[in-house]
Design a protein around this motif. Structure first.
Motif, PDB file in Angstrom:
ATOM      1  N   GLY A 161       0.780  -1.225   0.000  1.00 16.54           N
ATOM      2  CA  GLY A 161       0.000   0.000   0.000  1.00 16.54           C
ATOM      3  C   GLY A 161       0.808   1.270   0.000  1.00 16.54           C
ATOM      4  O   GLY A 161       0.331   2.299   0.426  1.00 16.54           O
ATOM      5  N   ALA A 162       2.064   1.234  -0.455  1.00 13.08           N
ATOM      6  CA  ALA A 162       2.847   2.462  -0.464  1.00 13.08           C
ATOM      7  C   ALA A 162       2.429   3.314  -1.649  1.00 13.08           C
ATOM      8  O   ALA A 162       2.647   2.971  -2.791  1.00 13.08           O
ATOM      9  CB  ALA A 162       4.334   2.119  -0.577  1.00 13.08           C
ATOM     10  N   ARG A 163       1.810   4.471  -1.378  1.00  9.90           N
ATOM     11  CA  ARG A 163       1.332   5.352  -2.440  1.00  9.90           C
ATOM     12  C   ARG A 163       1.503   6.800  -2.004  1.00  9.90           C
ATOM     13  O   ARG A 163       1.371   7.117  -0.838  1.00  9.90           O
ATOM     14  CB  ARG A 163      -0.161   5.143  -2.733  1.00  9.90           C
ATOM     15  CG  ARG A 163      -0.515   3.788  -3.327  1.00  9.90           C
ATOM     16  CD  ARG A 163      -2.029   3.709  -3.519  1.00  9.90           C
ATOM     17  NE  ARG A 163      -2.424   2.409  -4.022  1.00  9.90           N
ATOM     18  CZ  ARG A 163      -2.564   2.136  -5.315  1.00  9.90           C
ATOM     19  NH1 ARG A 163      -2.315   3.049  -6.205  1.00  9.90           N
ATOM     20  NH2 ARG A 163      -2.951   0.935  -5.704  1.00  9.90           N
ATOM     21  N   ARG A 164       1.747   7.665  -2.950  1.00  8.29           N
ATOM     22  CA  ARG A 164       1.694   9.090  -2.651  1.00  8.29           C
ATOM     23  C   ARG A 164       0.232   9.518  -2.609  1.00  8.29           C
ATOM     24  O   ARG A 164      -0.605   8.972  -3.304  1.00  8.29           O
ATOM     25  CB  ARG A 164       2.417   9.900  -3.728  1.00  8.29           C
ATOM     26  CG  ARG A 164       3.928   9.733  -3.692  1.00  8.29           C
ATOM     27  CD  ARG A 164       4.558  10.644  -4.731  1.00  8.29           C
ATOM     28  NE  ARG A 164       5.992  10.431  -4.774  1.00  8.29           N
ATOM     29  CZ  ARG A 164       6.851  11.078  -4.021  1.00  8.29           C
ATOM     30  NH1 ARG A 164       6.421  11.944  -3.142  1.00  8.29           N
ATOM     31  NH2 ARG A 164       8.148  10.836  -4.122  1.00  8.29           N
ATOM     32  N   ALA A 165      -0.042  10.523  -1.798  1.00  6.11           N
ATOM     33  CA  ALA A 165      -1.411  11.036  -1.736  1.00  6.11           C
ATOM     34  C   ALA A 165      -1.753  11.707  -3.055  1.00  6.11           C
ATOM     35  O   ALA A 165      -0.941  12.411  -3.647  1.00  6.11           O
ATOM     36  CB  ALA A 165      -1.536  12.029  -0.592  1.00  6.11           C
ATOM     37  N   GLY A 166      -2.954  11.492  -3.554  1.00  2.00           N
ATOM     38  CA  GLY A 166      -3.410  12.119  -4.775  1.00  2.00           C
ATOM     39  C   GLY A 166      -4.606  13.009  -4.498  1.00  2.00           C
ATOM     40  O   GLY A 166      -4.940  13.295  -3.353  1.00  2.00           O
ATOM     41  N   ALA A 167      -5.241  13.478  -5.583  1.00  2.00           N
ATOM     42  CA  ALA A 167      -6.425  14.317  -5.415  1.00  2.00           C
ATOM     43  C   ALA A 167      -7.552  13.486  -4.818  1.00  2.00           C
ATOM     44  O   ALA A 167      -7.694  12.306  -5.125  1.00  2.00           O
ATOM     45  CB  ALA A 167      -6.849  14.873  -6.773  1.00  2.00           C
ATOM     46  N   PRO A 168      -8.367  14.072  -3.927  1.00  2.00           N
ATOM     47  CA  PRO A 168      -9.456  13.314  -3.309  1.00  2.00           C
ATOM     48  C   PRO A 168     -10.438  12.780  -4.338  1.00  2.00           C
ATOM     49  O   PRO A 168     -10.730  13.423  -5.348  1.00  2.00           O
ATOM     50  CB  PRO A 168     -10.126  14.346  -2.399  1.00  2.00           C
ATOM     51  CG  PRO A 168      -9.080  15.380  -2.157  1.00  2.00           C
ATOM     52  CD  PRO A 168      -8.259  15.428  -3.401  1.00  2.00           C
ATOM     53  N   ALA A 169     -10.926  11.579  -4.080  1.00  2.00           N
ATOM     54  CA  ALA A 169     -11.942  10.989  -4.938  1.00  2.00           C
ATOM     55  C   ALA A 169     -13.294  11.614  -4.615  1.00  2.00           C
ATOM     56  O   ALA A 169     -13.570  11.962  -3.474  1.00  2.00           O
ATOM     57  CB  ALA A 169     -11.993   9.481  -4.714  1.00  2.00           C
ATOM     58  N   ALA A 170     -14.123  11.773  -5.640  1.00  2.00           N
ATOM     59  CA  ALA A 170     -15.490  12.262  -5.427  1.00  2.00           C
ATOM     60  C   ALA A 170     -16.352  11.075  -5.032  1.00  2.00           C
ATOM     61  O   ALA A 170     -16.528  10.140  -5.807  1.00  2.00           O
ATOM     62  CB  ALA A 170     -16.012  12.911  -6.706  1.00  2.00           C
ATOM     63  N   LEU A 171     -16.871  11.089  -3.821  1.00  5.78           N
ATOM     64  CA  LEU A 171     -17.615   9.950  -3.295  1.00  5.78           C
ATOM     65  C   LEU A 171     -19.111  10.174  -3.413  1.00  5.78           C
ATOM     66  O   LEU A 171     -19.631  11.215  -3.030  1.00  5.78           O
ATOM     67  CB  LEU A 171     -17.265   9.712  -1.831  1.00  5.78           C
ATOM     68  CG  LEU A 171     -15.832   9.299  -1.525  1.00  5.78           C
ATOM     69  CD1 LEU A 171     -15.667   9.117  -0.027  1.00  5.78           C
ATOM     70  CD2 LEU A 171     -15.480   8.023  -2.252  1.00  5.78           C
ATOM     71  N   SER A 172     -19.777   9.150  -3.936  1.00  6.39           N
ATOM     72  CA  SER A 172     -21.235   9.178  -3.991  1.00  6.39           C
ATOM     73  C   SER A 172     -21.797   8.623  -2.693  1.00  6.39           C
ATOM     74  O   SER A 172     -21.063   8.073  -1.860  1.00  6.39           O
ATOM     75  CB  SER A 172     -21.721   8.325  -5.165  1.00  6.39           C
ATOM     76  OG  SER A 172     -21.423   6.954  -4.917  1.00  6.39           O
ATOM     77  N   GLU A 173     -23.106   8.705  -2.514  1.00  4.33           N
ATOM     78  CA  GLU A 173     -23.718   8.123  -1.327  1.00  4.33           C
ATOM     79  C   GLU A 173     -23.553   6.607  -1.328  1.00  4.33           C
ATOM     80  O   GLU A 173     -23.365   5.991  -0.275  1.00  4.33           O
ATOM     81  CB  GLU A 173     -25.200   8.494  -1.242  1.00  4.33           C
ATOM     82  CG  GLU A 173     -25.877   8.018   0.042  1.00  4.33           C
ATOM     83  CD  GLU A 173     -25.159   8.449   1.311  1.00  4.33           C
ATOM     84  OE1 GLU A 173     -25.141   7.643   2.276  1.00  4.33           O
ATOM     85  OE2 GLU A 173     -24.605   9.562   1.358  1.00  4.33           O
ATOM     86  N   ASP A 174     -23.589   5.976  -2.514  1.00  2.02           N
ATOM     87  CA  ASP A 174     -23.343   4.535  -2.592  1.00  2.02           C
ATOM     88  C   ASP A 174     -21.926   4.191  -2.124  1.00  2.02           C
ATOM     89  O   ASP A 174     -21.712   3.184  -1.451  1.00  2.02           O
ATOM     90  CB  ASP A 174     -23.539   4.033  -4.028  1.00  2.02           C
ATOM     91  CG  ASP A 174     -25.009   3.791  -4.360  1.00  2.02           C
ATOM     92  OD1 ASP A 174     -25.852   3.856  -3.436  1.00  2.02           O
ATOM     93  OD2 ASP A 174     -25.305   3.528  -5.537  1.00  2.02           O
ATOM     94  N   ASP A 175     -20.953   5.042  -2.507  1.00  3.62           N
ATOM     95  CA  ASP A 175     -19.579   4.826  -2.047  1.00  3.62           C
ATOM     96  C   ASP A 175     -19.527   4.839  -0.521  1.00  3.62           C
ATOM     97  O   ASP A 175     -18.898   3.982   0.105  1.00  3.62           O
ATOM     98  CB  ASP A 175     -18.660   5.925  -2.581  1.00  3.62           C
ATOM     99  CG  ASP A 175     -18.481   5.880  -4.087  1.00  3.62           C
ATOM    100  OD1 ASP A 175     -18.682   4.808  -4.679  1.00  3.62           O
ATOM    101  OD2 ASP A 175     -18.121   6.918  -4.661  1.00  3.62           O
TER     102      ASP A 175
END
Length: 324
Positions: A161-175
């Motif tokens: 799980g080593a990852r750089r932080a990226g732009a936030p994901a747009a989350l739906s209510e289902d997400d």
């Protein structure tokens, strides 16, 4: 360290990531361990009950969900330490809390869905305790991901799980529904994804497809076992902090994150009386092993590092993980 048999140890070592997104994942994972489906489920249940595993399921990256994850610290008077810890731990926004050997002796993580909620949590703690809360937000992530091996002697840093932080994901209510259904862990049953899907009124394929997409996007760091590292032999846990020249900290932080014993490595802000801007979590079977890694780190950082400290944890006060 917990008393584990060879099969438990192999299970913990191998299932910290890569848990399959298939209809009967415990059967598939069990085959590689020489375990039947029900046998694997039973062992996972026992390890969770005994506290050897903190959780089994997806590990979410809160910043990729649009949230905030902020390290905080305060100096609790010894006579009031337990009282202050209890007050801090009652706050739902507090995900982890550790006692560390330092003037700032209580270090905790605030998790919330906005900067305003983090600030409200900080002010709430200060109001209840009468103590100043120092915030150390992440300015840059260099590495997150160590795989803990049973025994505490040979951590493997390269991988999970080593990852750089990226732009936030747009989350739906289902997400959000799926996150809430899985954030505490996967069901321990033959068809865990089907079980989640039924509760949400979805098809099983919708659950597995969304989790697969989130793995690719970094919303989910990994799916698998989350060990209690103390229970599997990592008795020494130190937060090493370094005062590194600002113009060199990013390049050197990336190299520091590559050391095997490092599980987390971040740049964070300096504060009055706190000159350190590079933070690394180090783990080993004993303190000398951790201090040896600190020596390696100082050699790597060279003259760019002006000073350092190691804050060893002496007590877990709270550990729950992210909750929406």
């Amino acid at each position: 360290m917990a008393m584990l048999d060879a099969l438990d140890a192999r299970l913990i070592d191998r299932l910290q990531g890569g848990f399959p997104l298939v209809s009967r994942p415990y059967a598939a994972a069990g085959r590689s361990l020489g375990l039947g489906e029900d046998g694997l489920i039973r062992r996972l249940r026992q390890l969770l009950h005994a506290g050897v595993l903190s959780r089994f399921g997806p590990m979410y990256q809160i910043e990729r969900l649009g949230g905030r994850f902020v390290l905080a610290a305060l100096a609790a008077p010894e006579a009031r330490f337990d009282e202050v810890a209890a007050a801090v731990n009652t706050l739902p926004a507090v995900a982890h809390n550790y006692r560390r050997e330092h003037r700032l002796n209580m270090w905790f993580v605030l998790a919330a869905d906005s900067a305003a909620a983090i600030d409200a949590a900080r002010r709430g703690i200060e109001l209840v305790t009468g103590l100043e809360v120092n915030l150390f937000p992440k300015e840059r992530e260099y590495f997150v991901g160590m795989r803990f091996q049973v025994g505490g002697a040979a951590p493997v840093g390269a991988a999970v799980g080593a990852r750089r932080a990226g732009a936030p994901a747009a989350l739906s209510e289902d997400d959000r529904l799926l996150i809430r259904a899985t954030q505490a862990g996967l069901p321990l049953c033959r068809y865990p994804y089907r079980d989640i899907a039924r509760r949400l009124g979805w098809a099983e394929a919708e659950v597995t497809a969304k989790l697969a997409r989130w793995l690719e996007q970094g919303v989910v760091r990994r799916i698998g076992a989350v060990p209690n590292h103390y229970a599997i032999g990592y008795r020494a846990n130190g937060m090493a902090v370094f005062d590194v020249a600002d113009e060199q900290v990013d390049a050197l932080g990336a190299q520091l994150g590559g050391l095997d014993a490092v599980s987390h490595c971040y740049r964070r802000p300096r504060r009055p009386g706190w000159p350190y801007n590079l933070f690394a979590m180090l783990h080993g079977s004993e303190r000398p092993a951790v201090l040896a890694v600190v020596d390696d780190a100082r050699a790597l950082l060279g003259e760019a590092c002006h000073s350092h400290e190691v804050l060893f944890s002496s007590r877990i006060l709270k550990k729950t993980g992210l909750r929406l």
